[in-house]
Each structure stands twice: as C-alpha cells, then as structure tokens.
Design an enzyme around this catalytic site. Sequence first.
Site, PDB file in Angstrom:
ATOM      1  N   GLY A 158       0.503  -1.198  -0.178  1.00 16.06           N
ATOM      2  CA  GLY A 158       0.120  -0.366   0.022  1.00 16.06           C
ATOM      3  C   GLY A 158       0.611   1.072   0.003  1.00 16.06           C
ATOM      4  CG  ASN A 159       0.157   4.973  -1.821  1.00 19.04           C
ATOM      5  OD1 ASN A 159      -0.981   5.565  -1.036  1.00 19.04           O
ATOM      6  ND2 ASN A 159      -0.681   4.255  -3.087  1.00 19.04           N
ATOM      7  NE  ARG A 160       5.004   6.798   4.963  1.00 20.16           N
ATOM      8  CZ  ARG A 160       5.520   6.455   5.807  1.00 20.16           C
ATOM      9  NH1 ARG A 160       3.724   5.635   6.999  1.00 20.16           N
ATOM     10  NH2 ARG A 160       5.934   5.335   6.773  1.00 20.16           N
TER      11      ARG A 160
END
Length: 407
Positions: free
Chosen positions: A212-214
């Site tokens: 995922g990412n932030r």
Amino acid sequence: MQTSGSTRKTVVLCISGGIAAYKAVEVARRLFDLGYHVVPVMTEDAKRFVGETTFSALSSEPVRSSLWDSKDPVPHTTLSRRADLVLVAPATANIISKFANGASDDLVSAVLIAATSKVLIAPAMHSEMWDNAAVKRNVEFLASTGVVVVEPGVGRLAGGDFGAGRMAEPHEIVARAVGLLEGVSDLDLSGLEVVVSAGGTREAIDPVRFIGNRSSGRQGYAFAEVAQMAGANVTLVSTVENLPVPSGAKMVKVESASDMSSAMKELAKTADIVIMAAAVADFRVEEQRSEKIKKADGPPEIRLVHTEDILAYLGQNRSHRQVVVGFAAETGDPEEYARAKLDRKGADIIVGNDVTAPGAGFGTETNSVLIVERDRDVTFLERVSKKKVAEAVLARALEILRSGLRI
Ligand SMILES: Cc1cc2nc3c(=O)[nH]c(=O)nc-3n(C[C@H](O)[C@H](O)[C@H](O)COP(=O)(O)O)c2cc1C
C-alpha cells in the site's frame, strides 16, 4: 458533511404549496442534523400538503405563516435579517412569479423580497408548468440577480405523471445550501459530472497481505465535497474506508489499481471533469498467491510489475471536451516534475506537491501545492486546507471547460 465553524448559522426554510413539500421535511431534518438553526416558513397552501406540526417538530422553531399574527410587528424583515440563507423548497411557479415580480402578499414572498442573504430556490412543478415561457423567464431573471437555482430533475410528478419538473432530491438541495452557507458559492458546477479518485490502492500479495501507500484520501474527498456543494453530480472512486462520503456523492469502492482503472475508465466516458487524486501504485505483484504465504516457508521472493498508467489512459482517451486533472506527489522539484507530467500524460492540469514538505502531502490537514497548466503561469497555494486546493483546482478546470479549449 462537515459544517466547520458554522453550527449556528440560520436557514429560513420557505415551503410553498407543491406536492414536493413532503420532501422538504427531509431537507429540514438534514439541515437541523448538520447543526443549522432552521426556521420554517410555510405558505397557506403548503399546509394543504404537509401539516405544520411536522415542520415545527423537525426544525429549530415553530412554523410561521402569517405577516399578521406574530408578536413581532415586522416578521418578514426580522426573518430576512436573521437568515444566512433563505431556501425555498419546493418553490412553486406561483412563489417564483411573486419573487421575480416583487410581489409580497404573504410571509414567504415578503421574506424573499426583503432578503439580503443568499437565496436558494428548488423549483418543483409539472413539466407543462416548468416549460411555460413565463415561468422560464421568471427563473432566468431570478438567476440573473444572483438567486441560486437547484434545477429540478426528471421523474415522477403529482397525479402519476412523469417528466421534467420534479424537485431535486433533498440531499442535493442540502449540499447546495451548505455550499452557499460555507462559502463555495462562487464555484458553480451545476449539472456537470465530476469523477474523483481517492486514496491509495492496495496491491495484494496474498489473501491477507498487500503493498500500500500512505495516501489518506483526504484530498480526493475534499474535491468530492467541494464539487458536490457547487452543484456537480459527483462520483467518488475510492479505496478509503474511514472517511465519510460527502452527502449526495456516489461512491464506488475499489481496492487495487486494476479495480480503479476499470471504474475510472467507465465513469470517465460521461464525465466533464475527471480528477485523479488517488495515489495509484506504480507496481503490483506479478503473481498474487491464492493461499496465505506461510512464515515457516521463509521470506518469499516477490516480483513486481508495472500497473497500468490510469492518468495517461484518461488523458489520451478522453471525450473531446473533458478536463483531466492529475496529481504529482513527489519529492524534489515539484514544478519541473509536474510540467513534464502534464505533457507525458496528456492532462490539462497537474497539481504538484512535495510530499516531504511540512504541512503538505499525505495524511496532513493542509496542503502546499502548485497548479500547473499548459500556457499559463504556475499558481502556488501555501499551506491551505485541502478544500481550498479543491476549490482552486475546480475553478481552473471549469474555466478550461468554459473557455472551449477542450471543445
Ligand atoms: C395536487 C396539487 C399539486 C400541486 N403541485 C404543484 C407543484 O408541484 N408546483 C406548483 O408550482 N404548483 C403546484 N400546485 C399548484 C399550487 O398549489 C398553487 O399554485 C398554489 O396557489 C401555490 O401557492 P403558494 O405558492 O402560495 O404555496 C399544485 C396543486 C395541486 C392541487
């Protein structure tokens, strides 16, 4: 929808005598629930459709109807001065006519003539009435004086009839009302289709793990909220689970870049403005495992491959008059990167930000961005709310759409 800092603003809700008066009950309730002080004012004929007790019970004050029976000797000016917004829902052909012609022979029309606040009307009537030349002239005249009109839609009408003239849905009226009360009124996206992607995509490794990412999705949700308030029909394509969907916006929940790509391609076919605010993964796992990878089997070797470039697809395959907006969340020199991205992706606007700068980027309440367009100087916005970013970008998108550059 949030009503930040506005909890005691007053809405004078005028109800006139149309079959859609029952839907105004929902408008009163929603505005009340949002924290507004709702003062209901009914015409005598409105009471033939819905009892005043219903509105009194769901609003902040009892219903008023008369110029003459109140303890207040001048109730129309008192009400109009208290109003941050005068909202007429439903607005009959009759009340529209009185307002447009300066007549004031009852409390609703007198409040309207005396109003110094913004006025929002939600016309509702049979198609024949809505198509009538005098009604059209009256509505157009009111709009030209700054009265905001929530256009009626097509649907079921009184007497089992079907056609244009059905009052807009309560959530749409409330979204417009909140937009006017909270100051995004200058932006008018009435009738436009806006599609916004939001959040970070999740690329599955196995049934329980993902890359995922932030991205929090907040900037995308701010776009959806502002566009909705400005009268657009908004669809949010989102990976996010923990943010409230702006009232009235449609939501398509997606997870991976591939899901997002399919949804955006489909929705973009009819959209006027497409905003890719999502942080789409650049890479996905080449072979997603169908079974959970066992710890005991040791660290797996995971091969990554490129995901599809959704923004480039949308930029290069759009309908001729659509405006496409992309984001460049980078570290380093955002302007140089955003300019290059504008051409590479075929977008009209790239919103660049340095996600490592203080008060900008993922998970923050504010954003510092630059808005890059072809043949135009860069616009810098320093530490502004994500809603302000959305307003500025949507205003530019609207100008591009209107200027015909895309036609
Ligand atoms: C069953 C019924 C439904 C009506 N619906 C509407 C309507 O949706 N819109 C409208 O403009 N007039 C409608 N009318 C006509 C208005 O009620 C009429 O013009 C009335 O005088 C409006 O008064 P007001 O504007 O003071 O409330 C309807 C009348 C009846 C009998």
